[in-house]
Design an enzyme around this catalytic site. Structure first.
Site, PDB file in Angstrom:
ATOM      1  N   PRO A  96       0.798  -1.216   0.000  1.00  0.00           N
ATOM      2  CA  PRO A  96       0.000   0.000   0.000  1.00  0.00           C
ATOM      3  C   PRO A  96       0.835   1.273   0.000  1.00  0.00           C
ATOM      4  CG  PRO A  96      -0.170  -1.124   2.118  1.00  0.00           C
ATOM      5  CD  PRO A  96       0.567  -2.038   1.196  1.00  0.00           C
ATOM      6  N   ASN A  97       0.326   2.236  -0.724  1.00  0.00           N
ATOM      7  CA  ASN A  97       0.860   3.591  -0.848  1.00  0.00           C
ATOM      8  C   ASN A  97       2.134   3.695  -1.666  1.00  0.00           C
ATOM      9  OD1 ASN A  97      -1.232   4.842   0.685  1.00  0.00           O
ATOM     10  ND2 ASN A  97      -0.270   3.990   2.514  1.00  0.00           N
ATOM     11  N   ARG A 144       4.751  11.081  -2.216  1.00  0.00           N
ATOM     12  CA  ARG A 144       4.479  10.951  -0.778  1.00  0.00           C
ATOM     13  C   ARG A 144       5.794  11.014  -0.006  1.00  0.00           C
ATOM     14  NH1 ARG A 144       4.122   5.754   2.268  1.00  0.00           N
ATOM     15  NH2 ARG A 144       3.531   6.364   4.360  1.00  0.00           N
ATOM     16  N   TYR A 172      11.201   8.950   1.149  1.00  0.00           N
ATOM     17  CA  TYR A 172      11.172   7.930   0.111  1.00  0.00           C
ATOM     18  C   TYR A 172      11.822   8.348  -1.212  1.00  0.00           C
ATOM     19  CZ  TYR A 172       7.862   5.936   3.402  1.00  0.00           C
ATOM     20  OH  TYR A 172       7.278   5.435   4.532  1.00  0.00           O
ATOM     21  N   ASN A 177       8.052  -5.390  -1.009  1.00  0.00           N
ATOM     22  CA  ASN A 177       7.994  -4.270  -0.076  1.00  0.00           C
ATOM     23  C   ASN A 177       6.537  -4.227   0.370  1.00  0.00           C
ATOM     24  OD1 ASN A 177       7.727  -1.865   1.291  1.00  0.00           O
ATOM     25  ND2 ASN A 177       9.065  -0.725  -0.100  1.00  0.00           N
ATOM     26  N   ALA A 230       2.984  -0.754   4.719  1.00  0.00           N
ATOM     27  CA  ALA A 230       2.423  -0.798   6.072  1.00  0.00           C
ATOM     28  C   ALA A 230       1.980  -2.203   6.487  1.00  0.00           C
ATOM     29  CB  ALA A 230       1.249   0.167   6.187  1.00  0.00           C
ATOM     30  N   HIS A 288       3.874  -4.482   9.154  1.00  0.00           N
ATOM     31  CA  HIS A 288       3.686  -4.404  10.596  1.00  0.00           C
ATOM     32  C   HIS A 288       2.339  -4.948  11.064  1.00  0.00           C
ATOM     33  CE1 HIS A 288       6.919  -1.702   9.617  1.00  0.00           C
ATOM     34  NE2 HIS A 288       6.076  -0.951   8.952  1.00  0.00           N
ATOM     35  N   ASP A 302       1.841 -15.478   6.310  1.00  0.00           N
ATOM     36  CA  ASP A 302       1.509 -16.884   6.135  1.00  0.00           C
ATOM     37  C   ASP A 302       1.593 -17.305   4.670  1.00  0.00           C
ATOM     38  OD1 ASP A 302       1.168 -17.119   8.855  1.00  0.00           O
ATOM     39  OD2 ASP A 302      -1.024 -17.255   8.778  1.00  0.00           O
ATOM     40  N   GLU A 353      12.631  -9.189   1.543  1.00  0.00           N
ATOM     41  CA  GLU A 353      11.825  -8.076   2.059  1.00  0.00           C
ATOM     42  C   GLU A 353      12.635  -6.798   1.858  1.00  0.00           C
ATOM     43  OE1 GLU A 353       9.969  -6.589   6.355  1.00  0.00           O
ATOM     44  OE2 GLU A 353      11.081  -8.467   6.234  1.00  0.00           O
ATOM     45  N   HIS A 395      12.667  -2.479   2.165  1.00  0.00           N
ATOM     46  CA  HIS A 395      12.104  -1.220   2.662  1.00  0.00           C
ATOM     47  C   HIS A 395      13.005  -0.085   2.195  1.00  0.00           C
ATOM     48  CE1 HIS A 395       9.138  -3.257   5.033  1.00  0.00           C
ATOM     49  NE2 HIS A 395      10.095  -4.077   5.429  1.00  0.00           N
ATOM     50  N   ILE A 396      12.406   0.919   1.616  1.00  0.00           N
ATOM     51  CA  ILE A 396      13.162   2.060   1.096  1.00  0.00           C
ATOM     52  C   ILE A 396      13.833   2.817   2.240  1.00  0.00           C
ATOM     53  CG2 ILE A 396      12.956   4.253  -0.136  1.00  0.00           C
ATOM     54  CD1 ILE A 396      10.610   2.872  -1.717  1.00  0.00           C
ATOM     55  N   SER A 397      13.094   3.048   3.301  1.00  0.00           N
ATOM     56  CA  SER A 397      13.647   3.750   4.467  1.00  0.00           C
ATOM     57  C   SER A 397      14.163   2.722   5.470  1.00  0.00           C
ATOM     58  CB  SER A 397      12.581   4.626   5.124  1.00  0.00           C
ATOM     59  OG  SER A 397      11.585   3.832   5.735  1.00  0.00           O
ATOM     60  N   ARG A 450      12.798   4.685  12.550  1.00  0.00           N
ATOM     61  CA  ARG A 450      11.550   5.442  12.471  1.00  0.00           C
ATOM     62  C   ARG A 450      10.675   5.166  13.686  1.00  0.00           C
ATOM     63  NH1 ARG A 450       9.048   5.123   6.772  1.00  0.00           N
ATOM     64  NH2 ARG A 450       7.897   6.854   7.662  1.00  0.00           N
ATOM     65  N   ARG A 478       7.000   0.722  13.552  1.00  0.00           N
ATOM     66  CA  ARG A 478       7.607   0.220  12.316  1.00  0.00           C
ATOM     67  C   ARG A 478       8.755  -0.753  12.579  1.00  0.00           C
ATOM     68  NH1 ARG A 478       5.471   3.312   8.127  1.00  0.00           N
ATOM     69  NH2 ARG A 478       4.847   5.402   8.757  1.00  0.00           N
TER      70      ARG A 478
END
Length: 152
Positions: free
Chosen positions: A19-20, A27, A32, A83, A86, A89, A96, A107, A109-111, A116, A120
């Site tokens: 998402p996002n 954003r 990001y 990625n 949200a 978390h 699963d 996995e 993550h950009i940040s 943070r 997170r």
């Protein structure tokens, strides 16, 4: 004399964005960056070609759509780069589904999620991932594909 070789498994990689991530470049660019999701996907496909991989990039804001894509990856892809946004978390369902993947899972993550907000810091995905890349910006996707190319 010709040798009979077993067919090689497909070197297809499912690149999933949660998402996002469709808002990448707009954003919170201070976190990001300014690169768009289309830029990331184009670069991933190009790098995939260099590495002998076929990259199928998808994004959804809907948990069930992501789970369905992961189910598809069980038989149609050699690896998953994800990625989860949200859902990292919050989603036991994504965790699963990923646990059933026979190939490598990375996995991304950009940040750096560990620097943070405290919520997170926990990932449901990390325990089932082969590797985790966080805080490398969008370069993390390139690193993930290079890693996957050595594993499949």
């Amino acid at each position: 004399m010709s040798q009979n070789r077993e067919p090689q498994p497909p070197r297809r990689v499912l690149l999933l964005h949660g998402p996002n991530l469709n808002l990448l470049g707009r954003r919170e660019p201070e976190i990001y960056g300014s690169e768009t999701l289309a830029d990331v996907d184009d670069r991933a496909r190009a790098l995939g070609t260099e590495l002998g991989l076929t990259v199928d990039a998808r994004q959804s804001n809907h948990e069930g759509v992501l789970v369905d894509a992961i189910h598809e990856a069980m038989t149609d892809f050699a690896a998953v780069v994800i990625n989860p946004g949200a859902y990292t978390h919050t989603s036991v369902a994504i965790r699963d589904a990923l646990a059933a993947i026979p190939g490598p899972i990375v996995e991304v993550h950009i940040s750096n999620v560990h620097t943070r907000e405290p919520f997170r810091h926990h990932s449901y995905v990390s325990p089932v991932a082969t590797a985790v890349i966080a805080g490398a910006g969008t370069l993390g996707y390139d690193l993930a594909l290079r890693f996957v190319a050595t594993r499949i």
